[in-house]
Design a protein around this motif. Structure first.
Motif, PDB file in Angstrom:
ATOM      1  N   THR A   1       0.798  -1.234   0.000  1.00 30.31           N
ATOM      2  CA  THR A   1       0.000   0.000   0.000  1.00 30.31           C
ATOM      3  C   THR A   1       0.830   1.284   0.000  1.00 30.31           C
ATOM      4  N   GLN A   2       2.157   1.182  -0.131  1.00 28.21           N
ATOM      5  CA  GLN A   2       3.022   2.348  -0.354  1.00 28.21           C
ATOM      6  C   GLN A   2       2.921   3.432   0.731  1.00 28.21           C
ATOM      7  N   ARG A   3       2.601   3.044   1.951  1.00 27.39           N
ATOM      8  CA  ARG A   3       2.447   3.982   3.069  1.00 27.39           C
ATOM      9  C   ARG A   3       1.380   5.049   2.781  1.00 27.39           C
ATOM     10  N   ASP A   4       0.389   4.698   1.981  1.00 31.27           N
ATOM     11  CA  ASP A   4      -0.699   5.613   1.630  1.00 31.27           C
ATOM     12  C   ASP A   4      -1.941   5.217   2.432  1.00 31.27           C
ATOM     13  N   PRO A   5      -2.415   6.064   3.366  1.00 30.11           N
ATOM     14  CA  PRO A   5      -3.558   5.685   4.208  1.00 30.11           C
ATOM     15  C   PRO A   5      -4.831   5.383   3.429  1.00 30.11           C
TER      16      PRO A   5
ATOM     17  N   ASP B   1     -10.540 -14.381   7.014  1.00 33.68           N
ATOM     18  CA  ASP B   1     -10.799 -14.700   8.421  1.00 33.68           C
ATOM     19  C   ASP B   1     -10.047 -13.761   9.360  1.00 33.68           C
ATOM     20  N   CYS B   2      -8.939 -13.221   8.874  1.00 32.60           N
ATOM     21  CA  CYS B   2      -8.108 -12.334   9.691  1.00 32.60           C
ATOM     22  C   CYS B   2      -7.342 -11.398   8.764  1.00 32.60           C
ATOM     23  N   LEU B   3      -7.161 -10.159   9.193  1.00 32.70           N
ATOM     24  CA  LEU B   3      -6.386  -9.202   8.410  1.00 32.70           C
ATOM     25  C   LEU B   3      -5.235  -8.687   9.260  1.00 32.70           C
ATOM     26  N   VAL B   4      -4.011  -8.792   8.744  1.00 29.75           N
ATOM     27  CA  VAL B   4      -2.826  -8.314   9.440  1.00 29.75           C
ATOM     28  C   VAL B   4      -2.412  -6.974   8.829  1.00 29.75           C
ATOM     29  N   ALA B   5      -2.442  -5.938   9.651  1.00 24.88           N
ATOM     30  CA  ALA B   5      -2.038  -4.607   9.199  1.00 24.88           C
ATOM     31  C   ALA B   5      -0.577  -4.405   9.578  1.00 24.88           C
ATOM     32  N   CYS B   6       0.315  -4.567   8.616  1.00 30.93           N
ATOM     33  CA  CYS B   6       1.752  -4.485   8.869  1.00 30.93           C
ATOM     34  C   CYS B   6       2.272  -3.110   8.442  1.00 30.93           C
ATOM     35  N   GLY B   7       2.800  -2.364   9.407  1.00 34.05           N
ATOM     36  CA  GLY B   7       3.367  -1.051   9.094  1.00 34.05           C
ATOM     37  C   GLY B   7       2.349  -0.058   8.587  1.00 34.05           C
ATOM     38  N   ALA B   8       1.082  -0.211   8.980  1.00 35.58           N
ATOM     39  CA  ALA B   8       0.024   0.675   8.491  1.00 35.58           C
ATOM     40  C   ALA B   8       0.149   2.067   9.111  1.00 35.58           C
ATOM     41  N   THR B   9      -0.135   3.090   8.318  1.00 38.49           N
ATOM     42  CA  THR B   9      -0.039   4.464   8.815  1.00 38.49           C
ATOM     43  C   THR B   9      -1.137   4.783   9.819  1.00 38.49           C
ATOM     44  N   ASN B  10      -2.314   4.170   9.658  1.00 36.42           N
ATOM     45  CA  ASN B  10      -3.418   4.387  10.595  1.00 36.42           C
ATOM     46  C   ASN B  10      -4.119   3.056  10.860  1.00 36.42           C
TER      47      ASN B  10
END
Length: 321
Positions: free
Chosen positions: A94-98, A114-123
């Protein structure tokens, strides 16, 4: 397909969706099913399968970058680990784009992950809220949030140890005891804040005060790091480099210096690269423990009653050059 192989439809389904090991199906039968599927051009219709059962066995991950050794290792080891669990991984960058992060989360939810992992997400909290509305678990990785459990590296301790190492090298090689320059990252970034905190406290332990002019946070881009160093009215003896992406800019800046001046600088980098570790004037690098991060992530995913919030902090590894 079941008639071709000579087994039950349930066994065929288990092999094709990757859950056959849990059902004690033999390797021989699994190989036979997969060979027949390949020969007959058969592929699993994942979305149709989702409609026939409560769980999709699909797990999603959002990563900010692929051109970074740390996030590349995260993506690769995550995919390997979840496949071993009989799950199907879907990873998107996602290119660090919120806004792109939310768009990616909506896309993954449409596949009924079933599950979502938000890795390094800005928000990460926005992603957690979106997933909660759909009844989907969220786990934060690398950057923490307040609305889902988080698994992160111990950035503070890693930065404290690296700063101490660079200060020791400057004292040993140059006989000096002066503040280092911190370069890279963004002030609103959790990991940068924690690394800055460790950097400042390592100085304070030695009775050193770090002037604001010594903390440069123009972002991670190599060109910005080089420009920031070029704008300094003084030549630093020691540099704390906040990521291997930023390190590229530091190296380009040093290459432009007269060799005698470059030889009078010592630096260390938070994040590890085996080639970067061999560069001259580099005294050490901090490696984030990806296998341990993924292990903690899998443990959280397996938990039948997951934590709603909270942070698991994983120690980093200091490599001394």
């Amino acid at each position: 397909m079941a008639e071709i192989v000579g087994t039950s439809p349930t066994a065929v389904s288990s092999v094709l969706n990757g859950s056959w090991k849990k059902r004690r199906i033999s390797q021989k039968l699994a190989d036979k099913v997969l060979r027949a599927a390949e020969e007959n051009g058969y592929a699993v219709n994942i979305q149709a399968s989702v409609l026939r059962k409560d769980k999709s066995n699909i797990v999603g991950m959002i990563v900010p970058k692929y051109d970074n050794r740390f996030f590349g290792a995260i993506a690769e080891q995550f995919e390997e680990a979840v496949r071993a669990e009989g799950l199907f991984p879907v990873i998107t960058c996602t290119q660090r784009d919120p806004d792109l992060e939310l768009e990616a989360a909506r896309g993954l939810l449409s596949y009924q992950v079933d599950c979502l992992v938000a890795c390094g997400a800005t928000n990460p909290d926005r992603i957690a809220e979106l997933c909660a509305a759909s009844g989907v678990r969220t786990i934060n990785l690398d950057l923490p949030g307040s609305r889902a459990p988080s698994i992160i590296s111990d950035n503070y301790a890693g930065a404290f140890d690296l700063t101490s190492l660079i200060l020791d090298a400057c004292a040993r090689d140059f006989g000096t005891s002066e503040p280092l320059v911190f370069v890279g990252g963004r002030l609103d970034d959790h990991n940068t804040k924690e690394r800055r905190r460790g950097f400042l406290e390592a100085h304070a332990e030695r009775g050193l005060s770090v002037p604001p002019t010594h903390v440069l946070m123009p972002g991670y881009a190599p060109t910005k790091a080089r420009s920031a160093l070029e704008s300094l009215p003084f030549r630093p003896k020691g540099i704390f480099v906040n990521s291997t992406i930023t390190l590229e800019g530091v190296v380009h800046w040093m290459q432009a210096l007269p060799p005698a001046e470059a030889a009078q600088i010592r630096y260390g980098s938070f994040d590890f690269d085996p080639f970067g570790a061999l560069l001259p004037q580099n005294v050490g690098m901090v490696e984030q423990n990806v296998p341990k991060l993924i292990s903690e992530l899998l443990a959280q995913m397996r938990t039948p009653t997951p934590r709603e919030t909270g942070v698991v902090s994983v120690p980093c590894i200091l490599h001394v050059s």
